[in-house]
Design an enzyme around this catalytic site. Sequence first.
Site, short mmCIF file in Angstrom:
data_model
loop_
_atom_site.label_atom_id
_atom_site.label_comp_id
_atom_site.label_asym_id
_atom_site.label_seq_id
_atom_site.Cartn_x
_atom_site.Cartn_y
_atom_site.Cartn_z
N SER A 116 45.50 36.31 38.64
CA SER A 116 44.60 36.02 37.54
C SER A 116 43.81 37.28 37.23
O SER A 116 43.45 38.05 38.13
CB SER A 116 43.63 34.89 37.89
N GLY A 117 43.55 37.49 35.95
CA GLY A 117 42.79 38.66 35.54
C GLY A 117 42.01 38.36 34.28
O GLY A 117 41.95 37.21 33.81
N VAL A 174 49.25 34.89 35.68
CA VAL A 174 50.68 35.16 35.83
C VAL A 174 51.28 34.17 36.82
O VAL A 174 50.72 33.95 37.90
CB VAL A 174 50.93 36.60 36.31
N ASP A 176 47.47 51.96 29.90
CA ASP A 176 46.86 51.61 31.19
C ASP A 176 47.87 51.86 32.32
O ASP A 176 48.09 50.99 33.16
CB ASP A 176 46.39 50.16 31.20
N LYS A 188 53.41 35.00 31.75
CA LYS A 188 52.04 35.54 31.68
C LYS A 188 51.32 34.87 30.52
O LYS A 188 51.67 35.06 29.36
CB LYS A 188 52.07 37.06 31.49
N MET A 239 42.71 38.95 31.32
CA MET A 239 43.52 38.54 30.18
C MET A 239 44.19 37.19 30.38
O MET A 239 44.71 36.63 29.41
CB MET A 239 44.58 39.60 29.89
N GLY A 240 44.23 36.66 31.60
CA GLY A 240 44.87 35.37 31.81
C GLY A 240 45.50 35.28 33.18
O GLY A 240 45.02 35.88 34.14
#
Length: 397
Positions: A29-30, A35, A151, A50, A32-33
């Site tokens: 989890s991050g 996985v 990135d 994702k 942006m959402g």
Amino acid sequence: MSADHDEPRGPDRCVGPGGRYELLKHHDSGGMGDVWQARDRNLDRVVAVKFLALARLAGVHPGGEREAELRALFDRESRTMAQISTPYVATIHDRHTEEGDPFLVMEYIDGSPLANQLGESPLPLERTVRWSRQIAEGLAAAHDKDVVHRDIKPGNILITHDPGDVRIIDFGLARFADSTESHTGAGTPLYTSPERCRFESGDERSDLYSLGCVMYEMMTGWPPFGDRKSHPAALARAHQFRPPTRPGAHVRGVPGPLDDLVMTLLAKKPAHRPRNAHVVIRAIQEVERAPGVMEQSAPGSAQRQTPHVNTGFVERIRDTEQRIRRLTLQLGRQHDEVLKERADLAALTGRSGDAWGAAQLYEKLGNDCGAWFGRQDRRALDAFEEMVRWIEGRGAN
């Protein structure tokens, strides 16, 4: 059900048209959402799914219109990402929306982040050169499609367990994040180009700067500036204004051309970096092709070859790495067969032109054997004896 809701997605849930993708295991989890490892029920294969949390990414102005803009941007970015064709970038298979949150269906990669292999000591030269070239090839394929990653970092570079090659993940998602109100354009501070530190959009040469940061860490064991405890503002100032120290000034065994390439990649001005990733690939190939030159550091001392990579050993080194992994899973780290393969890998590394890499691998083997079996164990003593031989330039004799 949005990724921002209190009720989490759970395993055994199916998403996509006709419930095509069965969620199996939550991976990460991050910001942006989330996985997930999933199964494509139509093709009976494992994939990665994702989810992007639009409500979270919309920032302080959420709502239907803003989320619709982000969904349209996601559609454009995913179409572009799907055009990248190279073994070194994770393949995009599909895209859909599930209860308001868009998601990507990607190649599932049985591997682990490059970050897991960094932080203790420099990587062996052959591995550094091999993975650097593969990252550059992945970037070249993407840049040729006008896709900039923005990135590049060890966490976004996966190393497959078999055959031990690079897969770059999350292409295009940084540009998507840049367009949201909950993200800055700075990327990950340890690996961010000077122009991205200034919140400029950057271009393919920004990715090349980040590649230089990653190569620097592979070659030395640490990034060119700071560490993971450093304040982002201090890192941003360093990237913009502080000249990096040459990798070869930190560690022994860095070929001069590779030292020069990394310093060029880390140029403060984009115009002073290599023109594109294809130029970087050619420069790395020159390092791979360069023969070692015998040199004598002091009167009466043993001759040694200048550090280089003999490509005739690449496949043997990679095969030995895979055997070590398989045997470790089957027999355990302390089994004699595993230890023998580790010693063989160290010897192959030295014979490929990387004497210091061989010494480091023998030292790690000796330390492990000493911890497991005692410092006077024959296996530990043999490893340390070989370490000294490679340091003194007698390892290939």
